[in-house]
Motif scaffolding. Structure first.
Motif, PDB file in Angstrom:
ATOM      1  N   TRP A  44       0.817  -1.217   0.000  1.00  0.00           N
ATOM      2  CA  TRP A  44       0.000   0.000   0.000  1.00  0.00           C
ATOM      3  C   TRP A  44       0.853   1.270   0.000  1.00  0.00           C
ATOM      4  CZ3 TRP A  44      -0.668  -4.325   2.917  1.00  0.00           C
ATOM      5  CH2 TRP A  44      -1.827  -5.057   2.695  1.00  0.00           C
ATOM      6  N   GLU A 162      -1.443   4.026   1.778  1.00  0.00           N
ATOM      7  CA  GLU A 162      -2.883   4.113   1.541  1.00  0.00           C
ATOM      8  C   GLU A 162      -3.689   3.423   2.630  1.00  0.00           C
ATOM      9  OE1 GLU A 162      -6.400   5.209  -0.179  1.00  0.00           O
ATOM     10  OE2 GLU A 162      -4.361   5.847  -0.692  1.00  0.00           O
ATOM     11  N   ARG A 165      -3.743   5.554   5.719  1.00  0.00           N
ATOM     12  CA  ARG A 165      -4.594   6.737   5.529  1.00  0.00           C
ATOM     13  C   ARG A 165      -6.060   6.373   5.752  1.00  0.00           C
ATOM     14  NH1 ARG A 165      -3.255   7.624   0.805  1.00  0.00           N
ATOM     15  NH2 ARG A 165      -1.414   8.882   1.304  1.00  0.00           N
TER      16      ARG A 165
END
Length: 334
Positions: A44, A162, A165
């Protein structure tokens, strides 16, 4: 070349390097990536130290806030506080499942039990009842949520991963909603809440642990300066000469190496005619009693009579020529 460096300076530099390396290794292990202490690549995106720190702190919050909320359902005296406890308990169970799934996917190790400080808070509230419990419960949980919320927001806007997040966005919703629950009771003492960290050296997500290596570098520079200054003050002089006092020249050393002259041999002449710095050596054959010396005739020397004011020398003692010294005039007998 290394031998010319003062021993104190070498010791200070070696100690500083060892401390810096040890601190770097400790920080790497604490961050979960031994030997790197930085970003690691995942499916990611890059995973940084701040990302791992977020997962650890959210996990720690759930380890003590979820059971404390469950406790408030039964021990709180006010109905609204009991309701807040019930909501926080269930929602922290959900948030804890999210953090464990995210940490497993990213390979981050998270704690399994509360910290010593969190256990102290739990024991403190367990000993309270009535309104005292309500007040302490609301104040403790409000301060804890207010501390972790800025960490979540900072990671959400700056992370390169990602998955982190997405988790930060979900955690932000949970924590913000819990703050609203606690403030709705009207028991929050805002003046007693911890102050937000000021920007500067410890800002931007930095903590005291991040200053270990810079502090060691500064300490090494100070120690090196002190050692160098000390070595310059007690620097030894040239080899073979004393450190203090003027050094003797070659001429002085040559003169000192010459042995002192021996005293002249004993002479039969009166010592009063000998001038010099040597001490007077008495003749053992000369009698020291009386105004005139008396010399023994045992040996090659003539016998001198000390009777009268004139001396008479025996002709057999000196030579075939005899000298008569009777009276003021002298006669020579051939």
């Amino acid at each position: 070349m290394l031998r010319r460096v003062p021993r104190a300076l070498r010791t200070a530099v070696i100690v500083a390097v060892l401390l810096a390396v040890s601190a770097s290794i400790a920080q790497s292990w604490a961050s979960g990536t031994p030997g790197t202490a930085g970003y690691t690549q995942t499916a990611w995106g890059p995973l940084g130290p701040a990302d791992r720190d977020l997962l650890v702190k959210v996990r720690l919050a759930g380890l003590w806030e979820a059971p404390t909320g469950q406790q408030a359902e039964q021990q709180a005296s006010r109905a609204e506080v009991q309701t807040v406890g019930t909501n926080i308990h269930h929602e922290h169970v959900e948030l804890d499942q999210l953090v464990m799934e995210t940490a497993d996917q990213l390979g981050v190790l998270v704690p399994s039990r509360p910290t010593a400080e969190q256990l102290t808070w739990m024991n403190e509230m367990s000993a309270l009842t009535g309104t005292d419990y309500d007040r302490v419960f609301v104040q403790r949980l409000r301060a804890a949520h207010g501390t972790v919320l800025p960490v979540i927001a900072a990671v959400r806007v700056s992370t390169r991963n990602e998955l982190v997040r997405q988790f930060a966005a979900q955690a932000d919703e949970y924590v913000t909603r819990h703050i609203g629950y606690l403030e709705s009771t009207g028991l929050v003492d805002y003046s007693a809440l911890p102050e937000a960290p000021s920007p500067g050296l410890l800002g931007s997500g930095r903590g005291p642990a991040d200053l270990i290596v810079p502090a060691l570098v500064v300490l090494a520079a100070v120690l090196a300066a002190i050692a160098l200054f000390s070595a310059m003050r007690r620097r030894p002089g040239p080899v073979g000469l004393p450190v203090r006092g003027p050094a003797p020249d070659a001429t002085a050393r040559a003169i000192a190496a010459i042995a002192a002259p021996a005293p002249p041999p004993h002479s039969r002449y009166p010592e009063s005619h000998i001038t010099g710095s040597h001490p007077r050596i008495p003749d053992p054959r000369v009698s020291q009693t009386g105004p005139h010396p008396r010399v023994s005739d045992t040996g090659p020397h003539p016998r001198v009579s000390d009777t009268g004011s004139h001396s008479r020398v025996s002709p057999n003692a000196v030579s075939p020529n005899a000298v008569s010294q009777t009276g003021p005039r002298h006669s020579v007998k051939r």
